[in-house]
Scaffold this active site. Structure first.
Site, PDB file in Angstrom:
ATOM      1  N   CYS A 114       0.807  -1.225   0.000  1.00 33.47           N
ATOM      2  CA  CYS A 114       0.000   0.000   0.000  1.00 33.47           C
ATOM      3  C   CYS A 114       0.842   1.277   0.000  1.00 33.47           C
ATOM      4  O   CYS A 114       0.583   2.195  -0.769  1.00 33.47           O
ATOM      5  CB  CYS A 114      -0.972  -0.006   1.181  1.00 33.47           C
ATOM      6  SG  CYS A 114      -0.193  -0.287   2.773  1.00 33.47           S
ATOM      7  N   HIS A 171      -0.332   6.304   4.959  1.00 28.69           N
ATOM      8  CA  HIS A 171       0.715   5.333   5.276  1.00 28.69           C
ATOM      9  C   HIS A 171       2.015   5.732   4.600  1.00 28.69           C
ATOM     10  O   HIS A 171       2.809   4.885   4.201  1.00 28.69           O
ATOM     11  CB  HIS A 171       0.281   3.941   4.806  1.00 28.69           C
ATOM     12  CG  HIS A 171       0.972   2.827   5.529  1.00 28.69           C
ATOM     13  ND1 HIS A 171       0.842   1.496   5.149  1.00 28.69           N
ATOM     14  CD2 HIS A 171       1.796   2.818   6.611  1.00 28.69           C
ATOM     15  CE1 HIS A 171       1.541   0.739   5.966  1.00 28.69           C
ATOM     16  NE2 HIS A 171       2.136   1.517   6.851  1.00 28.69           N
TER      17      HIS A 171
END
Length: 262
Positions: free
Chosen positions: A145, A205
Site C-alpha cells: 500500500c 501510510h
C-alpha cells in the site's frame, strides 16, 4: 492429498495476484482520469478577474513552472505615501473549466469483489466512473500500500520517492527510507500551486514512522506535501470502532464513549 494441497496453494497464490492487480487497475483508471482532466486545462489563455493590483484580483497560470514565479510589483513607490500606489499580487485560481479532482485509493479489493470488473458485489458508483472513463487491463503492481500510494500521488516509480517498502520497514538506504523528496511533487502540491483547495481523507501510510508523533516534524505529513487539510489516521491500520484519527496534526477521538450505568 499432497497434490490437492499444492493445487489449493497455487489457487490461493493466483487469487492474491489477481486481487492485487485489480487494485492497481482501479488506481490507474482513476489517476488517468485526473491526468486527462488536468491536461484539458493546459494551453488555455490566462484568465483574470477584478482589477489587477487590488487585493481581490485573481489570475490563472500557464502551469509551465511550479510553483509559479512571484509577479513583479506593479505599483509605485515614491518618497511619500501620497505619491505612492500599493499593489497586491493576484491570487492564483484554477481556470473556469478546470474539473474537480477526486482521487480514490482502495486497499484489498480483488476482481471477485466489484461488479465493475466482473465481481459479485453491486458497485453502481464505480460502474458509472468506469463506463464514462477508461478501464486498464495491464499494470505493474508494487504489491504494497505505501509504495502504491507514493507512486500514484507523485507519478513516479516508488523507489524514486523512498517507498520500496512500507514506512514501518523503511531503512536508511536510497529508495527505501520512506521520505518523499522535495523534487517529487505530489498531485496535492501540483493542484495547490494551480489554485486548488486540497484535502486528504482516510489512511496516510506515507509518513516516516519516526515522524508520526505530535512532536513533528510535519513536512512529510499530508499537510506538508501539498494537502491543505488532513482528516484521517497515520500508519497501516486503525480500529474500526475507536479509530486514532488526526485533524491536520491534532489528535482527535470522534466517537461516543457509552459508560455502563449512565
Amino acid at each position: 492429498m499432497k497434490t490437492d494441497a499444492n493445487k489449493l496453494k497455487t489457487r490461493q497464490t493466483e487469487n492474491v495476484k489477481m486481487k492485487t492487480k485489480f487494485k492497481r487497475i482501479v488506481l490507474t483508471m482513476l489517476s488517468a482520469t485526473v491526468a486527462l482532466g488536468l491536461s484539458s486545462c493546459s494551453g488555455t489563455p490566462i484568465e483574470t478577474t477584478g482589477v489587477i493590483g487590488s487585493p481581490s484580483a485573481t489570475t490563472t497560470i500557464s502551469g509551465k513552472q511550479l510553483p509559479p514565479p512571484d509577479p513583479k510589483f506593479g505599483g509605485v513607490i515614491k518618497q511619500n505615501a501620497l505619491e505612492s500606489s500599493p499593489w497586491w499580487p493576484p491570487r492564483v485560481v484554477p481556470p473556469k473549466q478546470a474539473p474537480n479532482v477526486l482521487l480514490i485509493i482502495t486497499d484489498d479489493v480483488g476482481y471477485g469483489a466489484p461488479r465493475t470488473f466482473g465481481g459479485v458485489i453491486p458497485t453502481p458508483a464505480l460502474d458509472y466512473v468506469a463506463t464514462n472513463g477508461l478501464r486498464y487491463i495491464n499494470f505493474h503492481t508494487t504489491a504494497l500500500c505505501s509504495p502504491t500510494r507514493a507512486a500514484l500521488i507523485t507519478g513516479r516509480n516508488h523507489h524514486s520517492v523512498g517507498f520500496g517498502v512500507i514506512s514501518e520497514t523503511a531503512s536508511g538506504f536510497p529508495g527505501y527510507n520512506s521520505i518523499i523528496p522535495e523534487n517529487a511533487a505530489t498531485i496535492g502540491r501540483i493542484l495547490l500551486d494551480n489554485g486548488y483547495n486540497t484535502s486528504w481523507f482516510g489512511k496516510n501510510h506515507n509518513t516516516p514512522a519516526y515522524e508520526t508523533s505530535q512532536a513533528g516534524p510535519f513536512d512529510q505529513w499530508p499537510i506538508g506535501v501539498g494537502f491543505q487539510y488532513f482528516y484521517g489516521f497515520i500508519g497501516g491500520d486503525t480500529s474500526q470502532w475507536q479509530p486514532l484519527l488526526f485533524r491536520n496534526t491534532t489528535q482527535i477521538f470522534p466517537y461516543l464513549v457509552i459508560r455502563v450505568g449512565t
